[in-house]
Design a protein around this motif. Structure first.
Motif, mmCIF file in Angstrom:
data_model
loop_
_atom_site.group_PDB
_atom_site.id
_atom_site.type_symbol
_atom_site.label_atom_id
_atom_site.label_comp_id
_atom_site.label_asym_id
_atom_site.label_seq_id
_atom_site.Cartn_x
_atom_site.Cartn_y
_atom_site.Cartn_z
ATOM 1 N N VAL A 64 0.616 -1.223 -0.197
ATOM 2 C CA VAL A 64 0.361 -0.131 0.025
ATOM 3 C C VAL A 64 0.934 1.037 -0.088
ATOM 4 N N ILE A 72 -10.059 -0.902 -3.677
ATOM 5 C CA ILE A 72 -10.745 -1.075 -1.818
ATOM 6 C C ILE A 72 -12.708 -1.389 -1.902
ATOM 7 N N VAL A 118 -0.733 -7.353 4.423
ATOM 8 C CA VAL A 118 -0.414 -5.824 4.042
ATOM 9 C C VAL A 118 0.654 -5.114 5.037
ATOM 10 N N LEU A 147 -8.470 -3.303 4.862
ATOM 11 C CA LEU A 147 -7.276 -3.790 4.126
ATOM 12 C C LEU A 147 -7.191 -4.854 4.749
#
Length: 168
Positions: free
Chosen positions: A6, A119, A30, A23
């Motif tokens: 990310v 997302i 992540v 997330l």
């Protein structure tokens, strides 16, 4: 569930929407590059509302093994370059980028990608958001920019009503 790497912008906007927890609920690991951590730290020092990802147990901070992988990718920030480098190093990972130029490089490199809107759309389909329109309106108020056609395409994919085109 794929791992995601990310960039700063998606972290910023999801945090400001109070939706950062999407997330880990939608993806595997992540990952946040060290360069993104530094960008977030600098932004917080300037008074911006940004997450401290080092305090999130579900975030793995990683440095690319080959940080100079993209010497020809001009115009990218350190965070974007690191996200792309890690996405090339981690098989099956998805880069989370909002910047148009960074997304173009991701496509050229064959990197799987999504962005903040992707997302949010995934969260709507997973039943984690009841409606996408108010979230997108809040995003715009926060300064997130997207074209009217993009808005309508996302709302259509979310099975929500789209805006009518301007009369000619």
């Amino acid at each position: 569930m794929p791992d995601v790497i990310v960039n700063t912008s998606p972290l910023q906007y999801l945090f400001q929407l109070s939706l950062l927890e999407l997330l880990p609920s939608l993806y595997g690991q992540v990952i946040v590059p060290e360069a993104v951590v530094l960008e977030l730290d600098r932004g917080r020092e300037l008074g911006c509302s940004l997450p401290d990802v080092e305090k999130l147990a579900w975030v793995t901070i990683k440095q690319p093994q080959h940080p100079v992988l993209l010497p020809l990718a001009g115009g990218l920030g350190a965070g974007e370059s690191a996200v792309l480098a890690l996405a090339r190093e981690i098989p099956g990972a998805v880069a989370v980028l909002d910047d148009k130029r960074a997304r173009r490089y991701a496509r050229l490199l064959g990197v799987r990608l999504t962005g903040t809107l992707g997302i949010l759309l995934k969260a709507k389909h997973a039943g984690k958001l009841t409606a996408l329109r108010p979230v997108m309106e809040h995003l715009e108020k926060l300064g997130f920019r997207f074209h009217r056609d993009t808005r309508n395409a996302v709302l259509k994919l979310a099975e929500e009503s789209v805006e009518k085109p301007y009369a000619k």
